[in-house]
Enzyme design. Structure first.
Site, PDB file in Angstrom:
ATOM      1  N   ASP A   1     -58.825  30.459 -25.909  1.00  0.00           N
ATOM      2  CA  ASP A   1     -58.868  30.030 -24.747  1.00  0.00           C
ATOM      3  C   ASP A   1     -58.318  29.734 -23.981  1.00  0.00           C
ATOM      4  O   ASP A   1     -57.012  28.798 -24.198  1.00  0.00           O
ATOM      5  CB  ASP A   1     -59.725  28.092 -24.626  1.00  0.00           C
ATOM      6  CG  ASP A   1     -59.955  27.695 -23.234  1.00  0.00           C
ATOM      7  OD1 ASP A   1     -58.755  28.464 -22.117  1.00  0.00           O
ATOM      8  OD2 ASP A   1     -60.640  26.871 -22.789  1.00  0.00           O
TER       9      ASP A   1
ATOM     10  N   ARG B   1     -77.948  38.850 -10.416  1.00  0.00           N
ATOM     11  CA  ARG B   1     -77.785  38.414 -12.191  1.00  0.00           C
ATOM     12  C   ARG B   1     -76.896  39.305 -12.271  1.00  0.00           C
ATOM     13  O   ARG B   1     -75.877  38.939 -13.931  1.00  0.00           O
ATOM     14  CB  ARG B   1     -79.094  38.211 -12.771  1.00  0.00           C
ATOM     15  CG  ARG B   1     -78.991  36.890 -13.829  1.00  0.00           C
ATOM     16  CD  ARG B   1     -79.915  36.260 -14.369  1.00  0.00           C
ATOM     17  NE  ARG B   1     -81.549  36.807 -14.048  1.00  0.00           N
ATOM     18  CZ  ARG B   1     -81.450  37.589 -14.972  1.00  0.00           C
ATOM     19  NH1 ARG B   1     -81.137  38.068 -15.715  1.00  0.00           N
ATOM     20  NH2 ARG B   1     -83.151  37.920 -14.578  1.00  0.00           N
TER      21      ARG B   1
ATOM     22  N   LYS C   1     -59.634  26.754 -12.752  1.00  0.00           N
ATOM     23  CA  LYS C   1     -58.638  26.302 -12.719  1.00  0.00           C
ATOM     24  C   LYS C   1     -57.252  27.614 -12.105  1.00  0.00           C
ATOM     25  O   LYS C   1     -57.381  27.073 -10.946  1.00  0.00           O
ATOM     26  CB  LYS C   1     -58.082  25.901 -14.313  1.00  0.00           C
ATOM     27  CG  LYS C   1     -59.173  25.532 -15.439  1.00  0.00           C
ATOM     28  CD  LYS C   1     -59.699  23.739 -14.893  1.00  0.00           C
ATOM     29  CE  LYS C   1     -60.417  23.080 -15.329  1.00  0.00           C
ATOM     30  NZ  LYS C   1     -61.650  22.358 -15.087  1.00  0.00           N
TER      31      LYS C   1
ATOM     32  N   TYR D   1     -60.652  21.259 -25.914  1.00  0.00           N
ATOM     33  CA  TYR D   1     -61.640  20.734 -25.025  1.00  0.00           C
ATOM     34  C   TYR D   1     -62.405  19.930 -25.514  1.00  0.00           C
ATOM     35  O   TYR D   1     -63.601  20.892 -26.103  1.00  0.00           O
ATOM     36  CB  TYR D   1     -61.533  21.583 -23.846  1.00  0.00           C
ATOM     37  CG  TYR D   1     -62.582  21.207 -22.972  1.00  0.00           C
ATOM     38  CD1 TYR D   1     -62.341  20.788 -22.326  1.00  0.00           C
ATOM     39  CD2 TYR D   1     -63.084  22.018 -21.911  1.00  0.00           C
ATOM     40  CE1 TYR D   1     -62.800  19.603 -20.847  1.00  0.00           C
ATOM     41  CE2 TYR D   1     -64.865  21.444 -21.006  1.00  0.00           C
ATOM     42  CZ  TYR D   1     -63.944  20.356 -20.066  1.00  0.00           C
ATOM     43  OH  TYR D   1     -64.319  20.135 -19.527  1.00  0.00           O
TER      44      TYR D   1
END
Ligand SMILES: Cc1ncc(COP(=O)(O)O)c(C=O)c1O
Length: 388
Positions: A178, A55, A203, A108
């Site tokens: 973003d 983690r 993406k 978004y």
């Protein structure tokens, strides 16, 4: 006594090569050993390079973070398990009860929903139209954070980053952008005055539709606040996905160069087509933010465009049934050209009124242009539009 059990656990020993592999290894380990307690202290305190626990990140996480920071010329970066976890870690690391966020109404859909969820924890969000500078200025009074998208999903609105960042800073707010649609190839948002740049690496950075990842870059002190939350809350990814994204990013410029060139050609083609009512592409002079895009984006206008057929699901389905290469897929940024239908996917969970205000009717389609041959994409669209 048969030592098979012990050998099965300890027998796989290989010498570490002294020379470097061309492709870095995948450190597929959730846990790391230490020589002694002094080494534990040294690694925790950053005096010795080392890994602690899955983690906290592995060398593959660190490599991806270094890459994302380098591409944005940022001091530091943190990688998370998805674009949404990168945004969530940013909000949870930087905001608290009573804080106000000013967000573009064109974000978004899931980002808008996360901001709505944060309302339950006392974080209030006000949405703005990025073109209404006076409205943005009013909304920024008392705000802690301004949230924008470089080229918004799905209308491709491009905010004037230098101007809006200056307004936010005057009001004492920090600016988070973003940059998923632009990628560092088309925009290094930090150079336009924003404080943090975030991307869904799912993406364009990875570029092959096979990982989920996100990252945020900026000044080290801000990134460390975000990293603390990401590690504590387990918003982190795994070594293999980080490795895949590092590999995918090697071809970022080649892919973006080809895809954005094709996107401009396809936008021009669609704008001339009688079955297409409107095209949204910042590279077209008809786009509301064309002049701003010329200032904020570089190397062209990116590989995302949207277009509107008549507002009818039947027309959209007719198009989809006839396309050979271009498929309906609810993501973007891959090597293949894909279409998405915001009203039934990314913006599905907005109210009908909110969708209507954004013009996201049943005939609105968003296209992520890939790296196929332009002539094939144009021919595919041309023959499928005949059927609409
Ligand atoms: C602009 C934008 N930001 C963030 C995200 C979320 O990224 P992820 O799906 O990697 O969580 C998406 C996903 O489509 C997006 O389009």
């Amino acid at each position: 006594m048969d030592d098979l059990a012990t050998l099965a656990v300890h027998g796989a020993k290989a010498e570490k090569p002294q020379n470097e592999p061309v492709s870095s290894p995948i450190y597929q380990s959730a846990s790391w050993t230490f020589r002694d307690l002094d080494e534990v202290d040294a690694v925790y305190e950053g005096r010795e390079a080392g890994a602690i626990y899955g983690r906290n990140g592995t060398p593959n996480h660190r490599a991806l973070e270094a890459l994302f920071a380098a591409l944005h010329r940022a001091e530091s970066a943190v990688a998370c398990a998805s674009g949404m976890s990168a945004l969530s870690a940013t909000f949870l690391g930087l905001l608290g009860s009573g804080d106000k966020v000013v967000a573009s109404q064109d974000l978004y859909g899931s980002t808008l929903n996360v901001l709505r969820d944060l309302g339950r924890f006392g974080v209030q969000t006000v949405t703005i139209d990025i073109g209404d500078v006076a409205g943005v200025k009013r909304a920024l009074k008392g705000a802690k954070l301004l949230l924008l998208e470089t080229a918004s999903n799905p209308r491709l609105r491009v905010p004037d980053l230098p101007k809006l960042s200056a307004l936010a800073h005057q009001a004492g707010a920090m600016v988070v952008v973003d940059n998923t649609f632009a990628s560092p190839y088309h925009c290094r948002a930090l150079e336009h005055g924003v404080d943090l740049v975030m991307e869904s690496l799912t993406k364009f950075i990875n570029g092959h539709s096979d990982v989920m990842l996100g990252a945020v870059a900026g000044k080290k002190d801000l990134i460390e606040k975000i990293r603390t939350v990401a590690v504590r809350m387990g918003l982190v990814s795994n070594p293999y996905e980080c490795w895949l994204a590092v590999r995918g990013a090697e071809t970022l410029e080649l892919r973006m160069e080809r895809a954005s060139r094709s996107a401009l050609e396809l936008a021009q083609f669609l704008e001339r087509h009688p079955k297409v009512r409107r095209v949204h592409y910042p590279g077209l002079p008809s786009h509301a933010d064309h002049e701003t895009a010329r200032k904020v984006l570089r190397n062209g206008f990116a590989a995302m465009l949207s277009f509107e057929l008549e507002p009818s699901r039947t027309s959209v389905n007719a198009l989809l049934h006839h396309l050979r290469y271009i498929k309906l897929a609810l993501s973007l940024g891959g090597a293949n050209t894909t279409l998405s239908h915001p009203a039934t996917s990314s913006h599905r969970f907005l109210s009908p009124q909110e969708r209507e205000a954004l013009g996201l009717h049943d005939g609105f389609l968003r296209m992520s242009v890939g790296i196929e041959r332009l002539e094939d994409l144009r021919a595919d669209l041309m023959q499928a539009l005949e059927a609409v």
